[in-house]
Design an enzyme around this catalytic site. Sequence first.
Site, short mmCIF file in Angstrom:
data_model
loop_
_atom_site.label_atom_id
_atom_site.label_comp_id
_atom_site.label_asym_id
_atom_site.label_seq_id
_atom_site.Cartn_x
_atom_site.Cartn_y
_atom_site.Cartn_z
N HIS A 174 0.82 -1.22 0.00
CA HIS A 174 0.00 0.00 0.00
C HIS A 174 0.85 1.27 0.00
O HIS A 174 0.35 2.34 -0.31
CB HIS A 174 -0.94 0.00 1.21
CG HIS A 174 -2.03 -1.01 1.09
ND1 HIS A 174 -3.33 -0.68 0.79
CD2 HIS A 174 -2.02 -2.37 1.20
CE1 HIS A 174 -4.07 -1.77 0.73
NE2 HIS A 174 -3.30 -2.81 0.98
N ASP A 386 3.30 9.48 -0.64
CA ASP A 386 2.14 8.67 -0.23
C ASP A 386 1.93 7.57 -1.26
O ASP A 386 2.08 7.82 -2.47
CB ASP A 386 0.89 9.57 -0.21
CG ASP A 386 -0.04 9.24 0.95
OD1 ASP A 386 -0.05 8.08 1.38
OD2 ASP A 386 -0.76 10.14 1.40
P1 ADQ Z 1 -3.06 5.88 5.03
O1 ADQ Z 1 -1.66 6.35 5.22
O2 ADQ Z 1 -3.83 5.58 6.25
O3 ADQ Z 1 -3.13 4.60 4.07
P2 ADQ Z 1 -4.97 7.43 3.25
O4 ADQ Z 1 -4.94 6.76 1.94
O5 ADQ Z 1 -5.04 8.92 3.14
O6 ADQ Z 1 -3.74 7.10 4.19
O7 ADQ Z 1 -6.26 6.94 4.02
C1 ADQ Z 1 -6.69 7.51 5.22
C2 ADQ Z 1 -8.11 7.01 5.52
O8 ADQ Z 1 -8.45 7.35 6.86
C3 ADQ Z 1 -9.14 7.64 4.61
O9 ADQ Z 1 -10.02 6.63 4.16
C4 ADQ Z 1 -9.86 8.65 5.49
O10 ADQ Z 1 -11.23 8.77 5.22
C5 ADQ Z 1 -9.66 8.09 6.89
N1 ADQ Z 1 -9.52 9.22 7.82
C6 ADQ Z 1 -8.55 10.16 7.77
N2 ADQ Z 1 -8.75 11.06 8.74
C7 ADQ Z 1 -9.85 10.71 9.41
C8 ADQ Z 1 -10.56 11.24 10.55
N3 ADQ Z 1 -10.14 12.33 11.19
N4 ADQ Z 1 -11.63 10.58 10.97
C9 ADQ Z 1 -12.04 9.47 10.34
N5 ADQ Z 1 -11.42 8.93 9.28
C10 ADQ Z 1 -10.34 9.52 8.83
C11 ADQ Z 1 -2.19 3.73 3.43
C12 ADQ Z 1 -1.19 4.41 2.50
C13 ADQ Z 1 -1.92 5.27 1.48
C14 ADQ Z 1 -2.91 4.41 0.71
C15 ADQ Z 1 -3.79 3.61 1.63
C16 ADQ Z 1 -4.62 2.58 0.88
O11 ADQ Z 1 -0.28 5.21 3.26
O12 ADQ Z 1 -1.02 5.88 0.59
O13 ADQ Z 1 -3.75 5.26 -0.08
O14 ADQ Z 1 -3.01 2.89 2.59
O15 ADQ Z 1 -3.83 1.80 0.05
#
Ligand code: ADQ
Length: 498
Positions: A174, A386
């Site tokens: 990921h 990311d």
């Molecule tokens: P993450 O580093 O966790 O994922 P991201 O892809 O931005 O990063 O996902 C974050 C998730 O958390 C989103 O679905 C968002 O809705 C949720 N979220 C964020 N802030 C929140 C809040 N305050 N309250 C509730 N929910 C919240 C890792 C990798 C990424 C990759 C994903 C999936 O680092 O690059 O996109 O996996 O493969």
Amino acid sequence: MNDLSTAGDRLVVVSNRLPVVLRKIDGSWSFSPGSGGLVSALAPVLRNRGGIWIGWPGSVEAETSAMQEVLEEATRHSGYTLKSVALDMRDKNDFYHGFANEVIWPLFHDLQSHCNFAPRYWDAYTRVNRKFADVIIRSVGPDDFIWVHDYHLMAVGRELKALGMGAQVGFFLHIPFPPPDIYMKLPWRFPLLRALLEYDLIGFQTLRDRRNFLQCVRLIAPDLTISGKGQVVTLRVGRREVRVGTFPIGIDFKEFARDSQNEAVARLARHIHRDLPGRQMILGVDRLDYTKGITHRFEAFRNALQRFPELHHRTTLVQVVVPSREDIPKYHSLKVEMEQLVGEINGQFTQSGWVPIHYIFRSLSRTELLAYYRACHIALVTPLKDGMNLVAKEFCAANPEGEGVLILSEFAGAAAQLQKAALLVNPYNVEEVAEAIQRAIHMSAGERRARMHKLKRFVRDYDIFWWVDAFLRAAIAKDLSNFPVPEDYVPHMETISL
Ligand code: ADQ
């Protein structure tokens, strides 16, 4: 490989964390939903298909039947079951905090100066990957498809083979895969690459990650041959034949689009607007993490307020940070740094009736998150690096009016797909980000709509179900020539004459 379209074959998802977190309060167990991109992405897949999810429930206490009952309760109506892998305190410290989050996480995000290469971490990684393999072997049938996820579990394929597992196993990373000059800093670079090559299919988010991986493999295996040039290629090293593909992860577009229009979300979005009347709201939503570029973003916003005074009173930055890994010292100090910076910028610019940054540090409910997506006009998604970044895609899906503007870091995997319609920025260049904010604020409704229309098309066409199908098809396809060449990120270079 098994044909997953036949009835009876189950999807077995394996990830470090289960989609729920177990906690013991006053002697009895309870659960809360997990957070983060992997859980957001995979929960709808398993709800849709059924199967098993194997992972660590987040507690270091020995497994009991009471714990198992709570796990069963957690997914009683979800269509899939949970199987836990028990980790102890030493595993948590040396594997989870240590190898995963002090070595691989920073190194794979190009931040090698944040790494702690403590020698004991590698043994812990191998030991815990073996624990996962033990649970998998005991839980699966011969026709199940095992799909291992993410950087915590890169050696599970090797451990499964060592335990005599004949079935084929897929792996998806990921997070980004770093270029060779960074990867080669890893003290365990060769055994880790060899372990990865024990998987039968390896998936990356972008072509850039796949290219980096193949370049690293070439360094240890000069006899490497690669056939094909589409989304999935076949790599041959010695006796090993491994499929390597590019599968940009998506979101459940339909669900986000539908839920963003429900009455509770609309009411809350109106409420947020009422509290900040006449403002163009800029939104940042991130897990607490130094890769997300939150402090650089605050500096860029400060730069915009300094250089473009007409933004005063007209713009508010709403920054939501979800707590994460706070017991790791680097994360705690990031929190302190962010809070100081917010205080400083608000102290510098606040005037009667206008506070420039609204800072929210907690996990939001889905309704709240969707309401912020709906209420805000501009999303500022500026990670330093990311794998993909789902927030960028969720903002587009939850934008029924179609007039939101996405400012996106060129170092997010999402840039490969969304580069033509988002405003792309280098997150390290605070002046460039400030100018993008200024441009977004002044963008005409027509341009906003045209850009958002394109963004939505991408997010809808390449949703989470497309991602799963593409990965599973790549695992079983006899002929890989039907997989198209994926989108690549093309940096917008300036040409110079010397
Ligand atoms: P993450 O580093 O966790 O994922 P991201 O892809 O931005 O990063 O996902 C974050 C998730 O958390 C989103 O679905 C968002 O809705 C949720 N979220 C964020 N802030 C929140 C809040 N305050 N309250 C509730 N929910 C919240 C890792 C990798 C990424 C990759 C994903 C999936 O680092 O690059 O996109 O996996 O493969």
